[in-house]
Design a protein around this motif. Structure first.
Motif, PDB file in Angstrom:
ATOM      1  N   LEU A 182       0.846  -1.182   0.000  1.00 37.60           N
ATOM      2  CA  LEU A 182       0.000   0.000   0.000  1.00 37.60           C
ATOM      3  C   LEU A 182       0.888   1.240   0.000  1.00 37.60           C
ATOM      4  CD1 LEU A 182      -2.545  -1.142   2.709  1.00 37.60           C
ATOM      5  CD2 LEU A 182      -3.000  -0.968   0.281  1.00 37.60           C
ATOM      6  N   PRO A 183       0.479   2.292  -0.681  1.00 37.88           N
ATOM      7  CA  PRO A 183       1.301   3.510  -0.703  1.00 37.88           C
ATOM      8  C   PRO A 183       1.353   4.145   0.691  1.00 37.88           C
ATOM      9  CG  PRO A 183      -0.829   3.910  -1.741  1.00 37.88           C
ATOM     10  CD  PRO A 183      -0.754   2.446  -1.463  1.00 37.88           C
ATOM     11  N   THR A 184       2.524   4.129   1.294  1.00 41.34           N
ATOM     12  CA  THR A 184       2.664   4.629   2.651  1.00 41.34           C
ATOM     13  C   THR A 184       2.227   6.093   2.759  1.00 41.34           C
ATOM     14  OG1 THR A 184       4.502   3.132   3.029  1.00 41.34           O
ATOM     15  CG2 THR A 184       4.326   5.001   4.501  1.00 41.34           C
ATOM     16  N   LEU A 200       8.231   0.228  36.194  1.00 41.90           N
ATOM     17  CA  LEU A 200       9.156   0.872  37.117  1.00 41.90           C
ATOM     18  C   LEU A 200       9.550   2.286  36.712  1.00 41.90           C
ATOM     19  CD1 LEU A 200      11.541  -2.179  37.633  1.00 41.90           C
ATOM     20  CD2 LEU A 200       9.678  -1.454  39.128  1.00 41.90           C
ATOM     21  N   ASP A 201       9.704   2.508  35.405  1.00 43.40           N
ATOM     22  CA  ASP A 201      10.243   3.800  34.971  1.00 43.40           C
ATOM     23  C   ASP A 201      10.042   3.964  33.466  1.00 43.40           C
ATOM     24  OD1 ASP A 201      11.425   6.236  35.473  1.00 43.40           O
ATOM     25  OD2 ASP A 201      13.283   5.398  36.290  1.00 43.40           O
ATOM     26  N   TYR A 202      10.087   5.212  33.025  1.00 43.98           N
ATOM     27  CA  TYR A 202      10.047   5.593  31.613  1.00 43.98           C
ATOM     28  C   TYR A 202       8.815   5.001  30.918  1.00 43.98           C
ATOM     29  CZ  TYR A 202      14.729   7.301  32.599  1.00 43.98           C
ATOM     30  OH  TYR A 202      15.796   7.960  33.145  1.00 43.98           O
ATOM     31  N   GLY A 203       8.884   4.818  29.606  1.00 45.00           N
ATOM     32  CA  GLY A 203       7.739   4.295  28.874  1.00 45.00           C
ATOM     33  C   GLY A 203       7.582   4.845  27.471  1.00 45.00           C
ATOM     34  N   GLN A 204       8.375   5.849  27.091  1.00 47.37           N
ATOM     35  CA  GLN A 204       8.188   6.476  25.794  1.00 47.37           C
ATOM     36  C   GLN A 204       8.555   5.537  24.644  1.00 47.37           C
ATOM     37  OE1 GLN A 204      10.354   7.531  28.169  1.00 47.37           O
ATOM     38  NE2 GLN A 204      12.138   8.539  27.277  1.00 47.37           N
ATOM     39  N   ILE A 205       7.937   5.789  23.496  1.00 44.83           N
ATOM     40  CA  ILE A 205       8.172   4.997  22.290  1.00 44.83           C
ATOM     41  C   ILE A 205       8.566   5.930  21.155  1.00 44.83           C
ATOM     42  CG2 ILE A 205       7.200   3.364  20.626  1.00 44.83           C
ATOM     43  CD1 ILE A 205       5.082   2.623  22.668  1.00 44.83           C
ATOM     44  N   THR A 206       9.574   5.527  20.378  1.00 45.13           N
ATOM     45  CA  THR A 206       9.896   6.196  19.126  1.00 45.13           C
ATOM     46  C   THR A 206       9.282   5.388  17.997  1.00 45.13           C
ATOM     47  OG1 THR A 206      11.986   7.073  19.983  1.00 45.13           O
ATOM     48  CG2 THR A 206      11.740   6.972  17.588  1.00 45.13           C
ATOM     49  N   LEU A 207       8.426   6.022  17.193  1.00 37.56           N
ATOM     50  CA  LEU A 207       7.750   5.351  16.081  1.00 37.56           C
ATOM     51  C   LEU A 207       8.331   5.819  14.756  1.00 37.56           C
ATOM     52  CD1 LEU A 207       3.957   5.585  17.080  1.00 37.56           C
ATOM     53  CD2 LEU A 207       5.442   3.579  17.233  1.00 37.56           C
ATOM     54  N   ALA A 208       8.491   4.870  13.828  1.00 38.72           N
ATOM     55  CA  ALA A 208       8.975   5.214  12.493  1.00 38.72           C
ATOM     56  C   ALA A 208       8.415   4.215  11.487  1.00 38.72           C
ATOM     57  CB  ALA A 208      10.508   5.201  12.450  1.00 38.72           C
ATOM     58  N   ASP A 209       8.168   4.679  10.279  1.00 40.45           N
ATOM     59  CA  ASP A 209       7.710   3.798   9.211  1.00 40.45           C
ATOM     60  C   ASP A 209       8.898   3.062   8.593  1.00 40.45           C
ATOM     61  OD1 ASP A 209       5.109   3.143   8.158  1.00 40.45           O
ATOM     62  OD2 ASP A 209       4.711   5.295   8.133  1.00 40.45           O
ATOM     63  N   TYR A 210       8.602   1.876   8.060  1.00 40.31           N
ATOM     64  CA  TYR A 210       9.637   1.042   7.432  1.00 40.31           C
ATOM     65  C   TYR A 210       9.518   1.109   5.914  1.00 40.31           C
ATOM     66  CZ  TYR A 210      11.999  -3.138   5.683  1.00 40.31           C
ATOM     67  OH  TYR A 210      12.802  -4.003   4.985  1.00 40.31           O
ATOM     68  N   ALA A 211      10.670   1.074   5.246  1.00 35.51           N
ATOM     69  CA  ALA A 211      10.739   0.882   3.800  1.00 35.51           C
ATOM     70  C   ALA A 211      11.895  -0.061   3.515  1.00 35.51           C
ATOM     71  CB  ALA A 211      10.936   2.213   3.077  1.00 35.51           C
ATOM     72  N   ALA A 212      11.896  -0.661   2.351  1.00 33.05           N
ATOM     73  CA  ALA A 212      12.953  -1.604   1.984  1.00 33.05           C
ATOM     74  C   ALA A 212      14.324  -0.968   2.180  1.00 33.05           C
ATOM     75  CB  ALA A 212      12.774  -2.033   0.531  1.00 33.05           C
ATOM     76  N   ASP A 213      15.253  -1.773   2.716  1.00 37.93           N
ATOM     77  CA  ASP A 213      16.624  -1.322   3.006  1.00 37.93           C
ATOM     78  C   ASP A 213      16.650  -0.162   3.996  1.00 37.93           C
ATOM     79  OD1 ASP A 213      17.813  -3.244   1.371  1.00 37.93           O
ATOM     80  OD2 ASP A 213      17.694  -1.953  -0.398  1.00 37.93           O
ATOM     81  N   TYR A 214      15.586  -0.029   4.783  1.00 36.20           N
ATOM     82  CA  TYR A 214      15.512   1.000   5.831  1.00 36.20           C
ATOM     83  C   TYR A 214      15.719   2.405   5.278  1.00 36.20           C
ATOM     84  CZ  TYR A 214      15.238  -2.620   9.390  1.00 36.20           C
ATOM     85  OH  TYR A 214      14.828  -3.669  10.162  1.00 36.20           O
ATOM     86  N   ALA A 215      15.151   2.645   4.093  1.00 36.40           N
ATOM     87  CA  ALA A 215      15.176   4.010   3.553  1.00 36.40           C
ATOM     88  C   ALA A 215      14.314   4.920   4.418  1.00 36.40           C
ATOM     89  CB  ALA A 215      14.662   4.012   2.116  1.00 36.40           C
ATOM     90  N   PRO A 216      14.701   6.181   4.614  1.00 39.15           N
ATOM     91  CA  PRO A 216      13.879   7.098   5.416  1.00 39.15           C
ATOM     92  C   PRO A 216      12.509   7.300   4.781  1.00 39.15           C
ATOM     93  CG  PRO A 216      16.086   7.994   5.032  1.00 39.15           C
ATOM     94  CD  PRO A 216      15.944   6.813   4.130  1.00 39.15           C
ATOM     95  N   GLY A 265      10.080   9.561   6.334  1.00 39.24           N
ATOM     96  CA  GLY A 265       9.449  10.788   6.783  1.00 39.24           C
ATOM     97  C   GLY A 265       8.345  10.499   7.789  1.00 39.24           C
ATOM     98  N   ILE A 266       7.590  11.529   8.143  1.00 34.45           N
ATOM     99  CA  ILE A 266       6.489  11.404   9.097  1.00 34.45           C
ATOM    100  C   ILE A 266       5.199  11.216   8.314  1.00 34.45           C
ATOM    101  CG2 ILE A 266       5.283  12.441  11.041  1.00 34.45           C
ATOM    102  CD1 ILE A 266       8.247  11.815  11.558  1.00 34.45           C
ATOM    103  N   THR A 267       4.644  10.009   8.343  1.00 32.98           N
ATOM    104  CA  THR A 267       3.464   9.676   7.555  1.00 32.98           C
ATOM    105  C   THR A 267       2.179   9.905   8.351  1.00 32.98           C
ATOM    106  OG1 THR A 267       3.511   7.370   8.266  1.00 32.98           O
ATOM    107  CG2 THR A 267       4.793   7.943   6.304  1.00 32.98           C
ATOM    108  N   ASP A 268       1.060   9.921   7.643  1.00 37.70           N
ATOM    109  CA  ASP A 268      -0.246  10.084   8.287  1.00 37.70           C
ATOM    110  C   ASP A 268      -0.511   8.958   9.282  1.00 37.70           C
ATOM    111  OD1 ASP A 268      -0.871  12.440   7.018  1.00 37.70           O
ATOM    112  OD2 ASP A 268      -1.994  11.493   5.399  1.00 37.70           O
TER     113      ASP A 268
END
Length: 331
Positions: free
Chosen positions: A5-7, A154-170, A172-175
């Protein structure tokens, strides 16, 4: 394999349904918080099924204790409905089960959110569902499962979210990143959105490789390691090797100059020094005689760096020590 699907223009429905594969210290905590915030969440359980089916989930948290007396609990994926977001929170030592677990529960327009430690996991998942239907999440969370259906945060909890593309190409910030982030934020989870999953993954490895690995080899908690100058120095040296591995990996996969700032090393060391005394997930598994996530957390990134032409001597030694201990434990 499902058609990609088109990311860029792929939006998930509102409200979104969630499936949690791996209702342990991590999946149980985040899934419980999502349900507490009003999301429809479906939990896959194995040994804890009877307890959770009858009594729900109990979460002790620095942010406030709570109990979910009723949750949608299942023993098999065949019993579960298809969902918009399937969260993979299993130990990577169970990833051989993903070909049977994922296809039945991901909606045709759904995505898989990988909340696992290590390198290369998204590539494995992409082979099952298509690379445009995979996202990665890096959790900075101190949480343990202390009993069936009983989680202690116990502590912390934050998550970093990122979209995946083949070969881990960047990507960007998607919808869809923003949509899923909004659900977690509504649940009180701090979210950082990242344009580049490769960098985000290696940033997490910068903590996981030294502290998960050394906690097993040295039989130590984070506070003990940080209090000892030589061990803190060793952790920093391993972090610097991870930093070099990230740069080499990015150049090898895409020919691009992408790297982690040296300031991030000091930031991670400072975070760790301020953490409450913590027994890492790998140390907990080792103490319990469970399989260790050595390959995903140390072996895969080490082999990636070597493939890129970089030798990392201290990481190699740590990997050799961990594989020895894992073999001794399983024999």
């Amino acid at each position: 394999m499902s058609a990609p699907l088109p990311t860029s223009d792929f939006r998930l429905p509102t409200p979104r349904t969630y499936a949690i594969l791996g209702t342990g210290a991590l999946g149980g905590f985040y899934g419980a918080r999502l349900q507490q915030a009003g999301c429809e969440v479906h939990f896959l359980l194995r040994s804890d099924y009877e307890q959770v089916q009858q009594h729900g989930l109990v979460v002790e948290s620095i942010d406030g204790d709570f109990t979910l007396p009723q949750v949608k609990a299942y023993r098999t994926v065949q019993e579960m409905p298809t969902c918009d977001v399937v969260v993979v929170a299993l130990k990577t030592t169970q990833n051989h089960l993903l070909p049977e677990l994922l296809p039945p529960i991901v909606k045709p327009t759904g995505v898989v959110l990988v909340l696992q430690n290590g390198w290369g996991i998204e590539t494995q998942v992409a082979e099952l569902v298509g690379s445009d239907r995979v996202m990665g999440g890096l959790c900075f969370l101190c949480s343990n499962k202390v009993g069936p259906g009983h989680i202690r945060h116990l502590d912390y909890g934050q998550i970093t979210l990122a979209d995946y593309a083949a070969d881990y190409a960047p990507c960007g910030i998607t919808d869809r990143l923003k949509q899923i982030a909004s659900d977690f934020e509504q649940a009180g989870i701090a979210i950082e959105l990242a344009e580049d999953l490769l960098i985000a993954r290696w940033k997490k490895l910068m903590w996981n490789i030294p502290f998960n690995g050394l906690s097993v080899v040295l039989n130590a908690t984070t506070d003990a390691m940080m209090a000892h100058p030589q061990t803190r120095s060793l952790a920093k040296s391993l972090m610097q090797e991870v930093q070099a591995g990230c740069t080499a990996c990015a150049r090898f996969l895409s020919g691009s100059d992408r790297s982690i700032s040296s300031d991030f090393i000091d930031t991670m060391l400072d975070y760790t020094a301020k953490m409450k005394p913590y027994r890492t997930s790998m140390k907990i598994d080792y103490d319990a005689g469970q399989p260790l996530e050595v390959e995903a957390i140390v072996g895969n990134p080490l082999r990636m760096a070597q493939q890129a032409g970089l030798e990392l001597p201290q990481m190699t030694m740590l990997y050799q020590q961990l594989t020895f201990l894992a073999a001794q434990q399983s024999s």
